[in-house]
Structures are given as structure tokens and as C-alpha cells.
Design an enzyme around this catalytic site. Structure first.
Site, PDB file in Angstrom:
ATOM      1  N   HIS A  67      -0.900  12.430  -5.091  1.00  0.00           N
ATOM      2  CA  HIS A  67      -0.068  12.564  -3.893  1.00  0.00           C
ATOM      3  C   HIS A  67       0.459  13.991  -3.764  1.00  0.00           C
ATOM      4  O   HIS A  67       0.686  14.668  -4.775  1.00  0.00           O
ATOM      5  CB  HIS A  67       1.136  11.622  -3.942  1.00  0.00           C
ATOM      6  CG  HIS A  67       0.802  10.195  -3.624  1.00  0.00           C
ATOM      7  ND1 HIS A  67       0.339   9.789  -2.393  1.00  0.00           N
ATOM      8  CD2 HIS A  67       0.869   9.076  -4.395  1.00  0.00           C
ATOM      9  CE1 HIS A  67       0.130   8.471  -2.426  1.00  0.00           C
ATOM     10  NE2 HIS A  67       0.426   8.028  -3.615  1.00  0.00           N
TER      11      HIS A  67
ATOM     12  N   HIS B 185       3.378   3.793  -4.297  1.00  0.00           N
ATOM     13  CA  HIS B 185       4.167   3.656  -5.518  1.00  0.00           C
ATOM     14  C   HIS B 185       5.621   4.050  -5.264  1.00  0.00           C
ATOM     15  O   HIS B 185       6.547   3.348  -5.701  1.00  0.00           O
ATOM     16  CB  HIS B 185       3.585   4.534  -6.629  1.00  0.00           C
ATOM     17  CG  HIS B 185       2.392   3.939  -7.303  1.00  0.00           C
ATOM     18  ND1 HIS B 185       1.210   3.697  -6.643  1.00  0.00           N
ATOM     19  CD2 HIS B 185       2.203   3.540  -8.594  1.00  0.00           C
ATOM     20  CE1 HIS B 185       0.332   3.175  -7.497  1.00  0.00           C
ATOM     21  NE2 HIS B 185       0.906   3.067  -8.674  1.00  0.00           N
TER      22      HIS B 185
END
Length: 358
Positions: A177, A118
Site C-alpha cells: 500500500h 487491513h
């Protein structure tokens, strides 16, 4: 290994801090995580920019596809863990008292975590958009225009970094993440986008070139996977971990697996090549109507509407190979619609209207 455990444990502390102190911004951060989704490049950013500037739109697809391909290869090499499963399996916490990290419907990504796809996709596409916008102002020569260019430069790059920071925070907040993974993703994305600033050949690429590029990307990725599998290295090691530690099995989506992203990107690149090298593109986007603002606005509106309809097309997931084939076809149809089908229909409609008026 000790240094990585320390990096991960510090990352967990940051995630806990964000989830505790920024809970009031949960909806906004979840939204920004969606904003950074690489799939938005094909369904939102690309149809807008291609109709405004075909050079920028074409570059955007190439940057997105090659950037995501590098992201896949890096993930397979780096073997990065994701926070929501790492805390459950780490051996550094005493008495098995692992920290509690909240999960969300978009937390349970199944691929490796480093670098962040992303963050990489977001920095790629926004870098292309900012540099494209600034390319118009750099031509201004008088003193007042130079001052305006500098102000515009500062404003746009400020917006760029604000968006990247918020996207990174959102990905860390939802525990998908670690901080170092999103930072790596941002800078990797910038490097890929900058490389395409010096690759003008993509603007004149033939359909054969698109097909050759697709074959190279697919064969290299598949060959890399098979070679390591022969060496008893499983590159899909992250999928069982995601299924085991995801708080809700319904949040696991085949669309987040490594090969799903690869197939989706190859389909988009093939669709772009097919569209740009079609007669419909030549007749519409290279014709006299292509310079009209009304033509471009109609193409933007129709493209965005059509692509939203594609989102309602649900691909069956019960057979993995069928899913990949249909995903490729759907991904190819999206840029083909933007580049050829919609402009051709709008061009035909405007030409029919002009004949009636005459």
C-alpha cells in the site's frame, strides 16, 4: 494523473526509507500486518467479545462485513495501484530505472489498493472495542470515577491510534500500500464503525433481515461489476498486474481477490443471523447459565479452539466457483459455531453435570 504520479512516487520514497531503516523490525511489522487482517475479526476478536457481550459481538460482525463491502466498492471506484506493481509500470522513471522494492509472502495482494482493507478493518473493529469498553466507565458518577474514566478514555484511545499507526506502517513497509491508501482506510473504517453506534436495529434483526441484507450486498456488488463490464471497464484489472509483478508466483492467493472477500463476508453475516435466530442460541445464551462466568469462559476457550481447527481446513482452489461456494460455507460455519453450537454444547454439559451433582 500528474498529481497521482507525484503522490505515488513520494510514497515509493517512504517505502524505500522504511525498508532500509526499519529492516530490524521486519518480523514485528509482518506480524502487525497479520494483526490487521480482517479475517482475525471472525476468528479471534468476535468469539472473545460475543461471549462477553453479545451486543458488541453482533455489532462487530456487522461493522466488519459492511465495512469490507464498502472497501470493495471504493476499490472498484478509485482504481488504486499497489506499490509493488506500480513501480514496474510507471513511466516517470528515466531509462526504465524503476526503484527496487522488496516483496514479502504477504505483499502480493491481488485487489486494487485504495483504500487499504487491513487498515479499514483494523480501525473498524478496534473502534467498536474501545467504544464498548468506555461505555462501561461512562456510567460512573462520583468525582474519582469521572477522573478514572478520563484516564481510561485517554489510555484506550492512545492504544487505538498506536495500533492503527503500526498497522499502517506495516502495510506500507511490505510495499502492498501507499501511505495515502492506509490513511484513507483508517478514517473510512472509523466512519463505518461510528455509523453503527447509531444503528440499534441490528440487535433485533430477524433471519429474513439477514438474508435480505446478504442478497442486497451481493446483487449490488455483482450488478456494479457487470454494468461496468458492459461498459468495457474491467474491475479485475489488478489481478493480472499482481500475477505479472509478484516476485514469487506462490505468493499469489485466490483468497485475496475481490470476490473472495465478498463471499467470505456474506457467509459470516449469514452464519451470524442463522446462529442468533436458532433454538440452540435461545436455549444456551438466553438461559440461566449464560450469566455464569464459568459458562462464558468455557465458551470462549472452546470457540477459539474450534475456530483454530477451521484454519486447518484448506479449500481447493483449482475450480474458482467451487472455491467461492466452499468459502461461503466455511465462513458461515465460524459465527454459527461461536453463537450457537459451542454455547449449546457447553450448556448441555453444565446441565448434565448439575444433574449428576444433585
Amino acid at each position: 494523473a500528474i498529481k497521482m504520479d507525484l503522490l505515488h512516487s513520494n510514497g515509493v520514497l517512504i517505502i524505500q526509507h522504511l525498508q532500509r531503516d526499519y529492516r530490524a523490525y521486519q518480523d514485528f511489522l509482518n506480524f502487525m500486518s497479520h494483526v490487521g487482517d480482517p479475517r482475525n475479526i471472525f476468528s479471534i476478536y468476535f468469539p472473545l467479545w460475543f461471549q462477553l457481550n453479545q451486543v458488541v459481538g453482533t455489532k462487530m460482525i456487522w461493522v466488519a462485513v459492511i465495512g469490507d463491502w464498502f472497501n470493495l466498492i471504493f476499490k472498484w471506484i478509485l482504481f488504486g495501484h499497489r506499490p509493488y506493481w506500480w513501480v514496474q509500470e510507471a513511466m516517470i522513471y528515466p531509462n526504465q530505472s524503476s526503484p527496487c522494492l522488496e516483496q514479502f509472502p504477504i505483499t502480493c495482494e491481488t485487489g486494487p489498493g485504495s483504500p487499504s482493507g487491513h487498515a479499514m478493518g483494523s480501525s473498524c473493529v478496534w473502534y467498536v472495542m474501545v467504544t464498548a469498553a468506555l461505555s462501561y466507565t461512562v456510567r460512573w458518577k462520583d468525582k474519582s470515577a469521572v477522573t478514572l474514566h478520563r484516564l481510561t478514555w485517554s489510555f484506550l484511545w492512545s492504544i487505538f491510534w498506536i495500533i492503527q499507526i503500526i498497522v499502517c506502517i506495516s502495510r506500507v513497509f511490505i510495499a502492498t500500500h501507499f501511505p495515502h491508501q492506509v490513511i484513507l482506510g483508517v478514517f473510512a473504517g472509523i466512519l463505518v464503525a461510528e455509523a453503527f453506534e447509531h444503528t440499534p436495529a441490528i440487535q433485533t434483526a430477524s433471519l429474513r433481515m439477514y438474508i435480505k441484507t446478504n442478497l442486497f450486498l451481493f446483487v449490488f456488488a455483482l450488478g456494479f461489476y457487470l454494468v461496468l463490464k458492459l461498459l468495457d471497464i474491467d474491475l479485475l484489472w489488478s489481478v493480472p498486474k499482481a500475477k505479472k509483478w509478484c516476485a514469487n508466483p506462490d505468493w499469489i492467493n485466490i483468497d485475496t481477490t475481490p470476490f473472495a472477500g465478498l463471499v467470505r463476508n456474506l457467509g459470516a453475516l449469514f452464519g451470524l443471523g442463522l446462529g442468533i435466530n436458532s433454538e440452540m442460541f435461545v436455549m444456551s445464551c438466553k438461559g440461566k447459565n449464560s450469566c455464569k462466568i464459568s459458562f462464558r469462559l468455557l465458551c470462549i476457550a472452546a470457540s477459539l479452539a474450534m475456530l483454530q481447527l477451521y484454519n486447518f481446513v484448506k479449500i481447493p482452489t483449482h475450480t474458482e466457483y467451487l472455491f467461492y461456494i466452499l468459502s461461503f460455507c466455511k465462513s458461515a460455519a465460524m459465527p454459527l459455531t461461536v453463537v450457537a453450537l459451542v454455547p449449546y454444547c457447553v450448556h448441555s454439559l453444565m446441565r448434565t453435570t448439575e444433574k449428576k451433582l444433585n
